[in-house]
Structure formats: structure tokens, C-alpha cells
Design a protein around this motif. Structure first.
Motif, PDB file in Angstrom:
ATOM      1  N   TYR A  86     -28.600 -30.425 -13.160  1.00  0.00           N
ATOM      2  CA  TYR A  86     -29.797 -30.052 -12.398  1.00  0.00           C
ATOM      3  C   TYR A  86     -30.328 -28.682 -12.798  1.00  0.00           C
ATOM      4  O   TYR A  86     -31.508 -28.412 -12.700  1.00  0.00           O
ATOM      5  N   SER A  87     -29.420 -27.801 -13.216  1.00  0.00           N
ATOM      6  CA  SER A  87     -29.846 -26.477 -13.648  1.00  0.00           C
ATOM      7  C   SER A  87     -28.672 -25.802 -14.354  1.00  0.00           C
ATOM      8  O   SER A  87     -27.606 -26.425 -14.512  1.00  0.00           O
ATOM      9  N   GLY A  88     -28.858 -24.555 -14.765  1.00  0.00           N
ATOM     10  CA  GLY A  88     -27.820 -23.884 -15.548  1.00  0.00           C
ATOM     11  C   GLY A  88     -26.529 -23.657 -14.783  1.00  0.00           C
ATOM     12  O   GLY A  88     -25.434 -23.833 -15.339  1.00  0.00           O
ATOM     13  N   SER A  89     -26.630 -23.288 -13.518  1.00  0.00           N
ATOM     14  CA  SER A  89     -25.414 -22.988 -12.754  1.00  0.00           C
ATOM     15  C   SER A  89     -24.534 -24.219 -12.569  1.00  0.00           C
ATOM     16  O   SER A  89     -23.329 -24.147 -12.824  1.00  0.00           O
ATOM     17  N   PRO A  90     -25.085 -25.367 -12.129  1.00  0.00           N
ATOM     18  CA  PRO A  90     -24.234 -26.562 -12.065  1.00  0.00           C
ATOM     19  C   PRO A  90     -23.710 -27.004 -13.438  1.00  0.00           C
ATOM     20  O   PRO A  90     -22.603 -27.550 -13.521  1.00  0.00           O
ATOM     21  N   ALA A  91     -24.457 -26.770 -14.498  1.00  0.00           N
ATOM     22  CA  ALA A  91     -23.951 -27.116 -15.843  1.00  0.00           C
ATOM     23  C   ALA A  91     -22.690 -26.293 -16.123  1.00  0.00           C
ATOM     24  O   ALA A  91     -21.681 -26.826 -16.594  1.00  0.00           O
ATOM     25  N   ASN A  92     -22.743 -25.010 -15.819  1.00  0.00           N
ATOM     26  CA  ASN A  92     -21.577 -24.167 -16.075  1.00  0.00           C
ATOM     27  C   ASN A  92     -20.415 -24.535 -15.168  1.00  0.00           C
ATOM     28  O   ASN A  92     -19.258 -24.524 -15.590  1.00  0.00           O
ATOM     29  N   LEU A  93     -20.719 -24.887 -13.912  1.00  0.00           N
ATOM     30  CA  LEU A  93     -19.656 -25.309 -13.007  1.00  0.00           C
ATOM     31  C   LEU A  93     -18.985 -26.575 -13.550  1.00  0.00           C
ATOM     32  O   LEU A  93     -17.755 -26.722 -13.506  1.00  0.00           O
ATOM     33  N   LEU A 148     -23.848 -14.443 -13.486  1.00  0.00           N
ATOM     34  CA  LEU A 148     -23.059 -14.697 -12.271  1.00  0.00           C
ATOM     35  C   LEU A 148     -21.980 -15.759 -12.474  1.00  0.00           C
ATOM     36  O   LEU A 148     -20.836 -15.595 -12.046  1.00  0.00           O
ATOM     37  N   THR A 149     -22.364 -16.859 -13.130  1.00  0.00           N
ATOM     38  CA  THR A 149     -21.474 -18.015 -13.265  1.00  0.00           C
ATOM     39  C   THR A 149     -20.359 -17.799 -14.289  1.00  0.00           C
ATOM     40  O   THR A 149     -19.544 -18.684 -14.501  1.00  0.00           O
ATOM     41  N   HIS A 150     -20.325 -16.625 -14.920  1.00  0.00           N
ATOM     42  CA  HIS A 150     -19.277 -16.351 -15.908  1.00  0.00           C
ATOM     43  C   HIS A 150     -18.115 -15.578 -15.290  1.00  0.00           C
ATOM     44  O   HIS A 150     -17.405 -14.860 -15.981  1.00  0.00           O
ATOM     45  N   GLY A 151     -17.963 -15.700 -13.950  1.00  0.00           N
ATOM     46  CA  GLY A 151     -16.783 -15.102 -13.317  1.00  0.00           C
ATOM     47  C   GLY A 151     -17.045 -13.952 -12.367  1.00  0.00           C
ATOM     48  O   GLY A 151     -16.113 -13.277 -11.937  1.00  0.00           O
ATOM     49  N   GLY A 155     -22.174 -15.355 -23.896  1.00  0.00           N
ATOM     50  CA  GLY A 155     -23.531 -15.611 -23.444  1.00  0.00           C
ATOM     51  C   GLY A 155     -23.906 -14.516 -22.477  1.00  0.00           C
ATOM     52  O   GLY A 155     -23.039 -13.808 -21.986  1.00  0.00           O
ATOM     53  N   ALA A 156     -25.194 -14.365 -22.231  1.00  0.00           N
ATOM     54  CA  ALA A 156     -25.634 -13.245 -21.412  1.00  0.00           C
ATOM     55  C   ALA A 156     -26.985 -13.532 -20.789  1.00  0.00           C
ATOM     56  O   ALA A 156     -27.699 -14.444 -21.197  1.00  0.00           O
ATOM     57  N   THR A 157     -27.273 -12.735 -19.793  1.00  0.00           N
ATOM     58  CA  THR A 157     -28.554 -12.865 -19.119  1.00  0.00           C
ATOM     59  C   THR A 157     -29.352 -11.572 -19.241  1.00  0.00           C
ATOM     60  O   THR A 157     -30.547 -11.537 -18.962  1.00  0.00           O
ATOM     61  N   ALA A 158     -28.693 -10.510 -19.664  1.00  0.00           N
ATOM     62  CA  ALA A 158     -29.381  -9.224 -19.877  1.00  0.00           C
ATOM     63  C   ALA A 158     -28.720  -8.540 -21.067  1.00  0.00           C
ATOM     64  O   ALA A 158     -27.929  -7.603 -20.914  1.00  0.00           O
ATOM     65  N   ALA A 179     -20.372 -21.327 -25.498  1.00  0.00           N
ATOM     66  CA  ALA A 179     -21.556 -20.484 -25.702  1.00  0.00           C
ATOM     67  C   ALA A 179     -22.614 -20.887 -24.683  1.00  0.00           C
ATOM     68  O   ALA A 179     -23.039 -22.043 -24.651  1.00  0.00           O
ATOM     69  N   ASP A 180     -23.001 -19.950 -23.829  1.00  0.00           N
ATOM     70  CA  ASP A 180     -24.082 -20.193 -22.865  1.00  0.00           C
ATOM     71  C   ASP A 180     -25.338 -19.556 -23.446  1.00  0.00           C
ATOM     72  O   ASP A 180     -25.524 -18.344 -23.377  1.00  0.00           O
ATOM     73  N   ILE A 181     -26.176 -20.411 -24.049  1.00  0.00           N
ATOM     74  CA  ILE A 181     -27.351 -19.907 -24.772  1.00  0.00           C
ATOM     75  C   ILE A 181     -28.636 -20.042 -23.946  1.00  0.00           C
ATOM     76  O   ILE A 181     -29.738 -20.113 -24.491  1.00  0.00           O
ATOM     77  N   SER A 182     -28.472 -20.059 -22.605  1.00  0.00           N
ATOM     78  CA  SER A 182     -29.634 -20.283 -21.726  1.00  0.00           C
ATOM     79  C   SER A 182     -30.854 -19.468 -22.115  1.00  0.00           C
ATOM     80  O   SER A 182     -31.965 -19.987 -22.181  1.00  0.00           O
ATOM     81  N   HIS A 183     -30.655 -18.165 -22.350  1.00  0.00           N
ATOM     82  CA  HIS A 183     -31.804 -17.308 -22.636  1.00  0.00           C
ATOM     83  C   HIS A 183     -32.380 -17.529 -24.024  1.00  0.00           C
ATOM     84  O   HIS A 183     -33.570 -17.360 -24.231  1.00  0.00           O
ATOM     85  N   THR A 190     -33.038 -25.298 -19.734  1.00  0.00           N
ATOM     86  CA  THR A 190     -34.122 -25.815 -20.575  1.00  0.00           C
ATOM     87  C   THR A 190     -35.452 -25.129 -20.274  1.00  0.00           C
ATOM     88  O   THR A 190     -36.450 -25.414 -20.938  1.00  0.00           O
ATOM     89  N   HIS A 191     -35.463 -24.216 -19.291  1.00  0.00           N
ATOM     90  CA  HIS A 191     -36.742 -23.654 -18.822  1.00  0.00           C
ATOM     91  C   HIS A 191     -36.990 -22.218 -19.271  1.00  0.00           C
ATOM     92  O   HIS A 191     -37.915 -21.585 -18.807  1.00  0.00           O
ATOM     93  N   LYS A 192     -36.132 -21.673 -20.138  1.00  0.00           N
ATOM     94  CA  LYS A 192     -36.350 -20.289 -20.566  1.00  0.00           C
ATOM     95  C   LYS A 192     -37.073 -20.303 -21.928  1.00  0.00           C
ATOM     96  O   LYS A 192     -38.144 -20.888 -22.005  1.00  0.00           O
ATOM     97  N   THR A 193     -36.484 -19.719 -22.985  1.00  0.00           N
ATOM     98  CA  THR A 193     -37.251 -19.724 -24.243  1.00  0.00           C
ATOM     99  C   THR A 193     -37.482 -21.137 -24.789  1.00  0.00           C
ATOM    100  O   THR A 193     -38.381 -21.359 -25.595  1.00  0.00           O
TER     101      THR A 193
HETATM  102  C1  LIG Z   1     -30.354 -18.519 -16.309  1.00  0.00           C
HETATM  103  C2  LIG Z   1     -28.933 -18.580 -16.700  1.00  0.00           C
HETATM  104  C3  LIG Z   1     -28.020 -19.448 -16.073  1.00  0.00           C
HETATM  105  C4  LIG Z   1     -28.325 -20.214 -14.814  1.00  0.00           C
HETATM  106  O1  LIG Z   1     -29.385 -21.003 -14.758  1.00  0.00           O
HETATM  107  P1  LIG Z   1     -30.024 -21.511 -13.373  1.00  0.00           P
HETATM  108  O2  LIG Z   1     -30.889 -22.611 -13.840  1.00  0.00           O
HETATM  109  O3  LIG Z   1     -30.755 -20.341 -12.800  1.00  0.00           O
HETATM  110  O4  LIG Z   1     -28.923 -21.974 -12.486  1.00  0.00           O
HETATM  111  C5  LIG Z   1     -26.733 -19.500 -16.586  1.00  0.00           C
HETATM  112  N1  LIG Z   1     -26.356 -18.741 -17.609  1.00  0.00           N
HETATM  113  C6  LIG Z   1     -27.184 -17.873 -18.221  1.00  0.00           C
HETATM  114  C7  LIG Z   1     -26.706 -17.042 -19.355  1.00  0.00           C
HETATM  115  C8  LIG Z   1     -28.506 -17.756 -17.771  1.00  0.00           C
HETATM  116  O5  LIG Z   1     -29.318 -16.872 -18.358  1.00  0.00           O
END
Ligand SMILES: *Cc1c(COP(=O)(O)O)cnc(C)c1O
Length: 448
Positions: free
Chosen positions: A95-102, A126-129, A172-175, A198-202, A226-229
């Protein structure tokens, strides 16, 4: 058909809010680096009848009837993901990145296992611990950090991995504004027998464009929103690499059964349709140009900010994102700059910086990026204008200091926000933002 003509009649309150949001997106500079503007085709898919269907299970193996067209779409999404990211298995249902990581944790770890990820205030997710996420509560989290210069401390990560023998390591990172060191982390994970995820969300869109290296040869698993870059709908994917299948041939099946029935029920088929469309768009040469332009814009913006005396974490950027270090203006001043930029029509978010001297709620940095502006069509010349405007706003509010005493903060912020309405410089920048936006048309198809 006019967009939203039916909502307008049936629910004027929701209609008004949507109308205002369309105007907000058109008339401001959207610089939150995790945001983007999807194509009109993706928007159509999200508003389609695919949202009416239940399709628990996977293509060809559903629990309900009537899934022949859902199967077509999900198979397209899966095949396109596999091809684009050069992996043998993809699940497009999270459904989104957080449940994917869970789901990754649930597939690979047991409660109490040790996991490693980049610390939140150093740029990790957040989801990385992190302690306020279940990932930091049901697992033993051993975070690694960035060095004084802002780059990931690979030596520290190696030492921590050897001491704590984690089951899973996130890269992986968010900032984080630099290229992620996938090879080094593959070495670290291999040495201790850990799974590397590898969490390549960004950066998934940058990887597809070839402007960031791919983790496909280094990690066992890859997760991405799938909603970022990547510029698709809100959603996520989990991919298993060849290396992952080699380590554990049962991994693809484990991931699928953890998503369904382990964690989720029916997939959001309208989002899956949007993902399929976004992946086709991402396979076109124009998307490669888009990724190159995102990074060119980011570098041009960084250069202009630094020319105006603004400090950036790591002194620049390799990707779509910049992190402004405001400690020179005072601890915890991110809130003033975020609000002042917001007033001027420039949307960014306050963020912690490495060695944060304040707190995550009152951090000393600003995180901003170029994916959405690049989608609008902006180029390096526009970034020069944007950089100069941001520097003017920061300088205009640099006298404001966060009170040490927590009790005084609310009143001080209220006073600041009142005064913000009167500041001429902010009003001038707001006008220039409107001028700049008027050169671009976001969603010309949406007449509202
Ligand atoms: C955005 C992001 C997520 C979480 O995605 P959501 O769709 O907001 O749950 C997980 N990991 C990284 C690195 C992100 O940047």
C-alpha cells in the motif's frame, strides 16, 4: 467532461478543498523532495473503476472471481518493474513504503532480531529502526551514522555490523544528498551474513534514469515507494534481486506471502494500474532526460544558495535533494524558515541535520529538492531565481531565535507568524514566485 463536475454538485465542501489544492499546487514552488506531480494518465488510473475490485492473491491465483483485467494490469506492472530495475521478482501490491518495509522485516526476521539502518536524525527513515516506529520496538535496532562531513560513516557501520551481527541491514535514506555506497554495504553485509536491503524510495527515478547507480547487483532486496522521483501514484514495490534469489531461492515466495496474506488484504488495483503506467513512462528516453534535469537543477540550486552564503550539509548534492544547515543562524531555526518560505509560496520541510543541536520537532535544517519543479519544466536558469529567493527569505527572518524555554515557544511562534504577514520582503518574494509559476502550466487538462 469537466474534472470534478460531479463532486462539485454532490459535495461542495470536498470540491472546494480540491479546487484550492489544485490552485496551491499551480501557484507555488513545490520543493518537498519526496513529492512530485504524476502524469495525467496516472491520475486517470487513480480515478478509474479499478478501485471497485477485490483481488486478494496474485495474477492467476485470486480468491475472488472477475479478476481477468486486474490480472492484465498487475502482470504489466510486475513485468515492467522487473525489466526497468533488472531484477527477477517484483511485488507491486504494498500500500505504501512503510508497509513494504514492514513486510521485509516480517519475511526475514523474528521479533528481537538485530537490525541496522541509518539513524533517523542522520537522514535515515523511521522504518529503518527508529524508536517511535514498530521497527525500533520489536527489533533490536543498531543505528549507524554520518561523519562530521555529512557522508555515511562506512567504517562505523562495518564495526557495528561485526559487533552486533545483524540479520538485516538497510541502505537507504530520506534526507541524504550524496550517492548511496551500495558496494561498501554489500561487503559489510556479506562479511556478517546479513541480508542487505536497499530502500531506494527517494531515488528510484534517478536510478532508472542512470544518474544514480543501481543496487541490483549489491542488495538482496530492494524496496521503493512509487510516488517520489519515480513519479507514479502513492504505492510501493518490493523487488528480489538475482543475488537475493541466490542467497535464498524461497525469497520471492516469502515476500509475496508476507504481503498477502501476511500483512495486507486486497491490493489497491487503481494504484497498481497507476504504477504500471508510471513504469511505462519511466522506460521512455524522455524520463532519462527528466532524471538528468532533476540533478542538473539540484546542482544549480545548490550553487546559487552557496553563492548567497547559505551552508549545505556535505557542501552540495549528487541527487535531487539539498539539506540547508541553519546552525549559523541559530539552533532550531528550521521552523522559522519553513514558515517564512511557505508564506512566500515555497513549500519545503524543516529537517534534522547531522549532529543536530536541537530536536526533530524543532530541527536546525531545511530539506528541499527539485523533482516536482523539474516535472513542471523548470531548468537551471529558473533554479538560479529560486535559489536567490530562498536566500532572501532566510536572511529576512534570521533574527528570530527559538526560545530555550519550552513554555515560551508557543507564544514566540505565534508572534513570529503574526509578524510574518507584515514583512515586505516575504510579500515581494511571493509575487516573484507567482510570476515564475505563471510561465508553467500544471495539468492544463484540469479546468477548475
Ligand atoms: C518515503 C520513504 C518511505 C515510506 O514511504 P511511505 O509511503 O510514506 O510509507 C520509506 N523509506 C524511505 C527511504 C522513504 O523515503
Amino acid at each position: 467532461m469537466d474534472w470534478f463536475e460531479n463532486i462539485k454538485k454532490s459535495d461542495p465542501e470536498v470540491f472546494d478543498a480540491i479546487k484550492n489544492e489544485v490552485a496551491r499546487q499551480r501557484n507555488g514552488l513545490e520543493m518537498i523532495p519526496s513529492e512530485n506531480f504524476t502524469s495525467i494518465s496516472v491520475l486517470e488510473a487513480l480515478g478509474s473503476v479499478m478501485t471497485n475490485k477485490y483481488s486478494e492473491g496474485y495474477a492467476g491465483k485470486r480468491y475472488y472471481g472477475g479478476n481477468e483485467y486486474v490480472d492484465v494490469i498487475e502482470r504489466l506492472a510486475v513485468e515492467r518493474a522487473k525489466k526497468l530495475f533488472a531484477v527477477p521478482h517484483a511485488n507491486v501490491q504494498p500500500y505504501s513504503g512503510s508497509p513494504a518495509n514492514l513486510a521485509v522485516y516480517l519475511a526475514l526476521c523474528k521479533p528481537g532480531d538485530t537490525i541496522m539502518g541509518l539513524n533517523l536524525t542522520d537522514g535515515g527513515h523511521l522504518t529503518h529502526g527508529w524508536k517511535t516506529s514498530v521497527s525500533g520496538q520489536i527489533f533490536k535496532s543498531v543505528p549507524y551514522h554520518v561523519k562530521k562531513d555529512g557522508y555515511i560513516d562506512i567504517d562505523e557501520a562495518r564495526k557495528l555490523a561485526q559487533e552486533s551481527k545483524p540479520k538485516l541491514i538497510w541502505i537507504g535514506a530520506t534526507a541524504y544528498t550524496r550517492e548511496l555506497p551500495f558496494e561498501d554495504f554489500a561487503q559489510i553485509a556479506n562479511d556478517v551474513g546479513a541480508y542487505l536491503v536497499a530502500d531506494i524510495s527517494h531515488i528510484s527515478g534517478l536510478i532508472v534514469s542512470g544518474v544514480h547507480k543501481s543496487p541490483a547487483k549489491h542488495a538482496h532486496l530492494i524496496t521503493t515507494t512509487t510516488h517520489k522521483t519515480l513519479r507514479g501514484p502513492r504505492g510501493a514495490m518490493i523487488m528480489v534481486t538475482d543475488k537475493g534469489v541466490e542467497k535464498d531461492p524461497a525469497l520471492p515466495g516469502k515476500i509475496d506471502s508476507t504481503i498477502f496474506p501476511g500483512l495486507q488484504g486486497g491490493p489497491h488495483d487503481s494504484a497498481v494500474a497507476g504504477i504500471a503506467i508510471a513504469l511505462l513512462e519511466a522506460s521512455k528516453p524522455s524520463f532519462r532526460e527528466y532524471g538528468v534535469q532533476i540533478v542538473n537543477n539540484s546542482k544549480a540550486l545548490a550553487a546559487e544558495l552557496m553563492r548567497n552564503g547559505i551552508t549545505l550539509v556535505t557542501g552540495g548534492t549528487d541527487n535531487h535533494m539539498l539539506l540547508i544547515d541553519l546552525t549559523g543562524f541559530g539552533k532550531g531555526t528550521g521552523v522559522f524558515v519553513q514558515d517564512a518560505l511557505g508564506k512566500a509560496g515555497i513549500t519545503v520541510n524543516k529537517n534534522t541535520i547531522p549532529n543536530e543541536p536541537s530536536s526533530p520537532f524543532y530541527p536546525s535544517g531545511i530539506r528541499l529538492g527539485t523533482p516536482a519543479l523539474t516535472t513542471m519544466g523548470m531548468k537551471e536558469d529558473d533554479m538560479k531565481k529560486v535559489g536567490a529567493m530562498i536566500a532572501r527569505v532566510i536572511n529576512d527572518v534570521k533574527g528570530y531565535q527559538l526560545p530555550e524555554s519550552k513554555e515560551e515557544r508557543a507564544a514566540y511562534l505565534e508572534k513570529f507568524r503574526r509578524e510574518l504577514d507584515e514583512r515586505q520582503e516575504i510579500k515581494d518574494v511571493r509575487k516573484e514566485v507567482l510570476d515564475l509559476c505563471s510561465n508553467f502550466t500544471l495539468y492544463p487538462q484540469i479546468k477548475i
